[in-house]
Write a protein that holds these residues in place. Structure first.
Motif, mmCIF file in Angstrom:
data_model
loop_
_atom_site.group_PDB
_atom_site.id
_atom_site.type_symbol
_atom_site.label_atom_id
_atom_site.label_comp_id
_atom_site.label_asym_id
_atom_site.label_seq_id
_atom_site.Cartn_x
_atom_site.Cartn_y
_atom_site.Cartn_z
ATOM 1 N N ILE A 33 0.849 -1.190 0.000
ATOM 2 C CA ILE A 33 0.000 0.000 0.000
ATOM 3 C C ILE A 33 0.885 1.239 0.000
ATOM 4 C CG2 ILE A 33 -1.781 1.275 1.247
ATOM 5 C CD1 ILE A 33 -2.498 -1.381 2.645
ATOM 6 N N GLY A 34 0.610 2.162 -0.912
ATOM 7 C CA GLY A 34 1.368 3.409 -0.887
ATOM 8 C C GLY A 34 1.359 4.131 -2.209
ATOM 9 N N GLY A 35 2.282 5.050 -2.338
ATOM 10 C CA GLY A 35 2.495 5.762 -3.577
ATOM 11 C C GLY A 35 1.525 6.877 -3.868
ATOM 12 N N VAL A 61 -1.649 -1.470 -3.995
ATOM 13 C CA VAL A 61 -2.764 -0.538 -3.833
ATOM 14 C C VAL A 61 -2.220 0.878 -3.970
ATOM 15 C CG1 VAL A 61 -4.472 0.374 -2.228
ATOM 16 C CG2 VAL A 61 -4.082 -2.089 -2.355
ATOM 17 N N LEU A 62 -2.787 1.619 -4.927
ATOM 18 C CA LEU A 62 -2.332 2.981 -5.193
ATOM 19 C C LEU A 62 -3.522 3.918 -5.334
ATOM 20 C CD1 LEU A 62 0.292 2.303 -8.020
ATOM 21 C CD2 LEU A 62 0.790 2.905 -5.653
ATOM 22 N N PRO A 80 -6.513 0.382 -8.009
ATOM 23 C CA PRO A 80 -6.679 1.824 -7.807
ATOM 24 C C PRO A 80 -7.748 2.081 -6.746
ATOM 25 C CG PRO A 80 -7.649 1.147 -9.899
ATOM 26 C CD PRO A 80 -7.070 -0.081 -9.266
ATOM 27 N N VAL A 81 -7.473 3.000 -5.839
ATOM 28 C CA VAL A 81 -8.420 3.321 -4.761
ATOM 29 C C VAL A 81 -8.648 4.834 -4.727
ATOM 30 C CG1 VAL A 81 -7.819 1.283 -3.372
ATOM 31 C CG2 VAL A 81 -6.577 3.418 -3.027
ATOM 32 N N PRO A 82 -9.735 5.262 -4.068
ATOM 33 C CA PRO A 82 -10.018 6.709 -3.996
ATOM 34 C C PRO A 82 -8.851 7.499 -3.410
ATOM 35 C CG PRO A 82 -11.910 5.448 -3.243
ATOM 36 C CD PRO A 82 -10.781 4.468 -3.421
ATOM 37 N N GLU A 83 -8.728 8.732 -3.907
ATOM 38 C CA GLU A 83 -7.632 9.590 -3.464
ATOM 39 C C GLU A 83 -8.155 10.938 -2.994
ATOM 40 O OE1 GLU A 83 -5.179 9.864 -6.957
ATOM 41 O OE2 GLU A 83 -6.500 11.295 -7.921
ATOM 42 N N THR A 84 -7.314 11.641 -2.260
ATOM 43 C CA THR A 84 -7.629 12.993 -1.809
ATOM 44 C C THR A 84 -7.383 13.956 -2.969
ATOM 45 O OG1 THR A 84 -5.379 13.447 -1.078
ATOM 46 C CG2 THR A 84 -6.849 12.422 0.540
ATOM 47 N N PRO A 85 -7.803 15.217 -2.860
ATOM 48 C CA PRO A 85 -7.508 16.188 -3.919
ATOM 49 C C PRO A 85 -6.005 16.356 -4.189
ATOM 50 C CG PRO A 85 -9.231 17.036 -2.507
ATOM 51 C CD PRO A 85 -8.722 15.770 -1.855
ATOM 52 N N SER A 86 -5.177 16.060 -3.193
ATOM 53 C CA SER A 86 -3.728 16.175 -3.400
ATOM 54 C C SER A 86 -3.111 14.901 -3.979
ATOM 55 C CB SER A 86 -3.033 16.551 -2.090
ATOM 56 O OG SER A 86 -3.229 15.540 -1.127
ATOM 57 N N GLY A 87 -3.938 13.878 -4.247
ATOM 58 C CA GLY A 87 -3.450 12.661 -4.886
ATOM 59 C C GLY A 87 -2.964 11.582 -3.946
ATOM 60 N N SER A 90 -7.105 8.265 0.177
ATOM 61 C CA SER A 90 -8.258 8.837 0.863
ATOM 62 C C SER A 90 -8.789 7.842 1.892
ATOM 63 C CB SER A 90 -9.349 9.137 -0.172
ATOM 64 O OG SER A 90 -10.592 9.343 0.446
ATOM 65 N N SER A 91 -9.479 8.328 2.896
ATOM 66 C CA SER A 91 -10.097 7.430 3.874
ATOM 67 C C SER A 91 -11.164 6.563 3.209
ATOM 68 C CB SER A 91 -10.689 8.219 5.043
ATOM 69 O OG SER A 91 -11.652 9.137 4.573
ATOM 70 N N ASP A 92 -11.701 6.995 2.060
ATOM 71 C CA ASP A 92 -12.669 6.197 1.307
ATOM 72 C C ASP A 92 -12.028 4.956 0.704
ATOM 73 O OD1 ASP A 92 -14.629 8.074 1.877
ATOM 74 O OD2 ASP A 92 -14.352 9.153 -0.022
ATOM 75 N N ALA A 93 -10.718 4.847 0.750
ATOM 76 C CA ALA A 93 -10.013 3.688 0.204
ATOM 77 C C ALA A 93 -10.080 2.484 1.132
ATOM 78 C CB ALA A 93 -8.551 4.048 -0.057
ATOM 79 N N LEU A 94 -10.475 2.680 2.380
ATOM 80 C CA LEU A 94 -10.436 1.598 3.364
ATOM 81 C C LEU A 94 -11.195 0.345 2.925
ATOM 82 C CD1 LEU A 94 -9.356 0.633 6.071
ATOM 83 C CD2 LEU A 94 -11.380 1.626 7.147
ATOM 84 N N PRO A 95 -12.443 0.431 2.452
ATOM 85 C CA PRO A 95 -13.135 -0.801 2.046
ATOM 86 C C PRO A 95 -12.405 -1.569 0.936
ATOM 87 C CG PRO A 95 -14.706 1.005 2.236
ATOM 88 C CD PRO A 95 -13.330 1.598 2.354
ATOM 89 N N SER A 96 -11.854 -0.859 -0.023
ATOM 90 C CA SER A 96 -11.113 -1.521 -1.107
ATOM 91 C C SER A 96 -9.852 -2.185 -0.572
ATOM 92 C CB SER A 96 -10.734 -0.517 -2.197
ATOM 93 O OG SER A 96 -11.888 0.027 -2.785
ATOM 94 N N ILE A 97 -9.179 -1.534 0.357
ATOM 95 C CA ILE A 97 -7.967 -2.105 0.946
ATOM 96 C C ILE A 97 -8.325 -3.333 1.776
ATOM 97 C CG2 ILE A 97 -6.099 -1.698 2.595
ATOM 98 C CD1 ILE A 97 -6.085 1.233 1.608
ATOM 99 N N GLN A 98 -9.408 -3.253 2.542
ATOM 100 C CA GLN A 98 -9.833 -4.405 3.328
ATOM 101 C C GLN A 98 -10.129 -5.598 2.426
ATOM 102 O OE1 GLN A 98 -13.031 -2.366 5.375
ATOM 103 N NE2 GLN A 98 -11.884 -2.355 7.299
#
Length: 137
Positions: A33-35, A61-62, A80-87, A90-98
């Motif tokens: 997870i990262g990047g 996971v990116l 690919p998971v949701p990101e913040t405006p700064s790229g 995002s906290s919305d990525a948690l379900p995809s990561i789980q």
């Protein structure tokens, strides 16, 4: 909650793949997870090491923008998971990561995460993942 392992505290991190539960498989399954755009080199280096260790499955996971910037790499699944405006993640990525962490022997949190508040909050929530969490960097 799984134990949190910090990579620098493991003198021989490869022993995770020699555990009896992993020997019968092709050295396990890892979730990395990262990047974020412009900072993918560290995660790709880690993925390369995982490939050299002959891991059965490597999933990276990116944030969506970073995933789109990444060329297709054989034997590497990119989620690919949701990101913040700064790229950043995002906290919305948690379900995809789980979901991506199911069946993983190890989850590695990359050294190239930002210090953006939403990303930091997400990293705290990752402690509840079912696999050991390694923190690099």
């Amino acid at each position: 909650m799984s134990d949190v392992l910090i990579a620098r505290d493991l003198p021989f991190p490869e022993v995770l793949w020699k555990l009896p539960s992993n020997v019968h498989q092709r050295r396990g399954k890892a979730l990395l997870i990262g990047g974020f755009p412009g900072h993918l080199k560290e995660m790709l280096d880690i993925a390369e090491v995982c490939g050299a260790l002959q891991l059965r499955d490597i999933t990276l996971v990116l944030p969506e923008g970073a995933a789109q910037a990444l060329p297709s790499i054989p034997d590497l699944e990119v989620v690919p998971v949701p990101e913040t405006p700064s790229g950043t993640l995002s906290s919305d990525a948690l379900p995809s990561i789980q979901e991506a962490s199911q069946g993983c022997d190890c989850v590695l949190l990359g050294p190239d995460l930002s210090k953006q508040p939403e990303t930091l909050q997400l990293t705290k929530e990752l402690r509840a993942l079912p696999a050991p969490l390694l923190i690099a960097g």
